[in-house]
Design an enzyme around this catalytic site. Structure first.
Site, PDB file in Angstrom:
ATOM      1  N   CYS A   1       0.917  -1.261  -0.083  1.00 32.59           N
ATOM      2  CA  CYS A   1       0.164  -0.014  -0.163  1.00 32.59           C
ATOM      3  C   CYS A   1       0.874   1.360   0.117  1.00 32.59           C
ATOM      4  CB  CYS A   1      -0.849   0.062   1.392  1.00 32.59           C
ATOM      5  SG  CYS A   1      -2.119  -1.419   1.213  1.00 32.59           S
TER       6      CYS A   1
ATOM      7  N   HIS B   1      -0.303   6.370   2.924  1.00 28.80           N
ATOM      8  CA  HIS B   1      -0.378   5.022   3.712  1.00 28.80           C
ATOM      9  C   HIS B   1      -1.132   5.185   5.029  1.00 28.80           C
ATOM     10  CE1 HIS B   1       1.068   1.622   6.666  1.00 28.80           C
ATOM     11  NE2 HIS B   1       0.533   1.005   5.382  1.00 28.80           N
TER      12      HIS B   1
END
Length: 485
Positions: free
Chosen positions: A70, A129
């Site tokens: 991610c 993130h």
């Protein structure tokens, strides 16, 4: 000549010269969304809102992320750069490279560039993130340190009864989360209640409210909205589960480790197994049962349908506030996910399953949708949006604007996408994927022919040395030195 061509293309896409500088952007990030949508050919999924949007948008069928995790994937997309240091491969890439760093000593996100050029920038949910844009550990109170300090005029999150962004990220409907229950949770849940019984429903409501405010603001805006699902745990309200007949959900066409591949290219699904109450534990030694695999795919699909409904709310609000006539809309998945494919449940590989994700873009002038089969990379998004908005970039990124493809998909294009992870670099061409690993486990080179093997079930590198040598010239162009030369 290039400036003149760009002007013509922008007019074809519905931009007048006067309005070119004033286009808003609604950027929707969806976590762990592989291209399992109706508009990508999945006939089992229920995704009516995104499919309706796709009918008037450009649907990129071969968009590949740079890193299959991610934070690093989003860092590459937001900055337009391939990784050149190990920090750029981790989930805390932006925390290490951007947070707390003065301007000039860090990569600049395209959101920061828009802000410097007169845009009002708002982030809601997970854009970088961090689940809410702030830097702090999973189990700590929220800090006041922004992950992207110079990108946002506002960074918002309604964490509801879960109180912090990270608690909300791993939320269960009763207000608990994976951390508070010490991992003793299942990797899925069919929850009671409406859409706001989970955090993504709260995010959609907050975004709808913010769109109404932005509609009367005399300033172009960038609104980033980050949805958590279908990231683990695969939790969604019961009504989305009820859309599916679990017994009819198909299983993977890649049920084992690909031929001529070392297991080191894969992984034992550690993130998935951190949900300790799961009925079965995946392994590279063999698949989970068909019944459990269908249960998990059912859960993933239900989460996708839940997010599709939230996206529909945003698109409706855009139209209700008269913003659809002047807003570029992007829907992007930050990477793919193995749903039992190659015996893996998770991302974190440099196979097609983990690297290919959804990308849909609609400019205000688009009236008909198009499927674009060209190979593009997530680093191309930065220069594309800047060109559409008439904003210059302060540095030369690794990406290229694909604005010409929006007007004419047959335009000349490089058709290469590079990705990095697990001590390996891979290049995707229209027909092949060539991967080379910097490791001791053999084989270190993998070649897949997508014309005859679309699911990458057989590594043919040893059988095609001349082809490997030819494709290695393209591979070398993407070797940034992050693993060595």
């Amino acid at each position: 000549m290039h400036i003149r061509l760009t002007a013509i293309l922008l007019l074809m896409l519905g931009f007048s010269a006067a309005a070119q500088q004033k286009q808003n952007i609604l950027f929707i990030c969806i976590d762990d969304l592989r291209p399992d949508l109706g508009c990508y050919g999945n006939k089992e999924i229920h995704s009516p809102n995104i499919d309706s949007f796709a009918a008037k948008a450009a649907v990129f069928k071969r968009q590949y992320v740079v890193v299959p995790t991610c934070g690093a994937s989003r860092a590459a997309m937001l900055t337009g750069f391939y990784p050149r240091m190990k920090e750029a491969l981790s989930n805390d890439a932006m925390e290490k490279m951007i947070a707390g760093k003065p301007r000039g000593e860090k990569p600049e996100t395209f959101v920061e560039n828009l802000r410097r050029n007169g845009y009002y920038t708002v982030g809601i949910g997970k854009i970088s993130h961090s689940a809410d844009g702030y830097v702090y550990p999973y189990t700590a109170p929220r800090s006041n340190e922004l992950e992207l300090p110079n990108s946002w005029d506002e960074m918002l999150m309604d964490a509801g009864k879960w109180q912090t962004g990270w608690n909300a990220f791993f939320a269960y409907a009763d207000g608990s989360n994976r951390q508070s229950r010490k991992g003793e949770v299942k990797p899925y849940e069919a929850g009671t209640g409406d859409d706001e019984a989970y955090p993504d429903g709260l995010t959609a409501a907050l975004a709808v409210k913010k769109l109404k405010e932005l509609a009367v603001k005399k300033q172009p805006f960038f609104l980033g909205v980050g949805f958590f699902k279908p990231h683990l745990p695969f939790n969604a309200p019961q009504k989305y589960w009820d859309m599916y007949d679990e017994s009819r959900i198909s299983l993977t066409p890649s049920p084992g480790i690909p031929a001529n591949v070392n297991p080191a290219s894969l992984h034992p699904s550690a993130e998935f197994k951190s949900y300790k109450a799961g009925e079965e534990k995946p392994s590279l030694n063999g698949p989970v049962s068909g019944a459990y695999a269908r249960k998990l795919r059912h859960a993933y699909y239900s989460s996708v349908s839940y997010i599709d409904a939230q996206v529909g709310k945003l698109l409706a609000a855009l139209k209700e506030n008269g913003l659809d006539r002047n807003t570029i809309v992007v829907i992007w998945g930050d990477h793919g996910w193995h749903l039992g494919d190659d015996l893996v449940w998770g991302k974190h590989t440099i196979f097609e399953w983990s690297l290919r994700s959804a990308l849909l873009i609609k400019t205000p002038g688009m009236q008909r949708g198009s499927d674009i089969e060209r190979v593009v990379s997530s680093v191309d998004i930065y220069p594309t949006l800047m060109e559409l908005c008439g904003v210059k970039t302060p540095v030369q990124t690794d990406g290229s604007s694909f604005v010409p493809l929006l007007a004419s998909p047959q335009t000349a294009w490089r058709d290469l996408a590079y990705s990095y992870f697990k001590q390996g670099i891979t290049v995707r061409t229209p027909r092949y994927r060539l991967t080379k690993y910097f490791r001791k486990e053999e084989p270190t080179v993998e070649l897949y022919d997508h014309e005859t093997d679309p699911y990458e079930n057989r590594n043919i590198a040893a059988e095609q040395p001349d082809l490997v040598k030819k494709l290695m010239k393209d591979w070398e162009k993407g070797n940034t030195g992050v693993f060595g030369k």
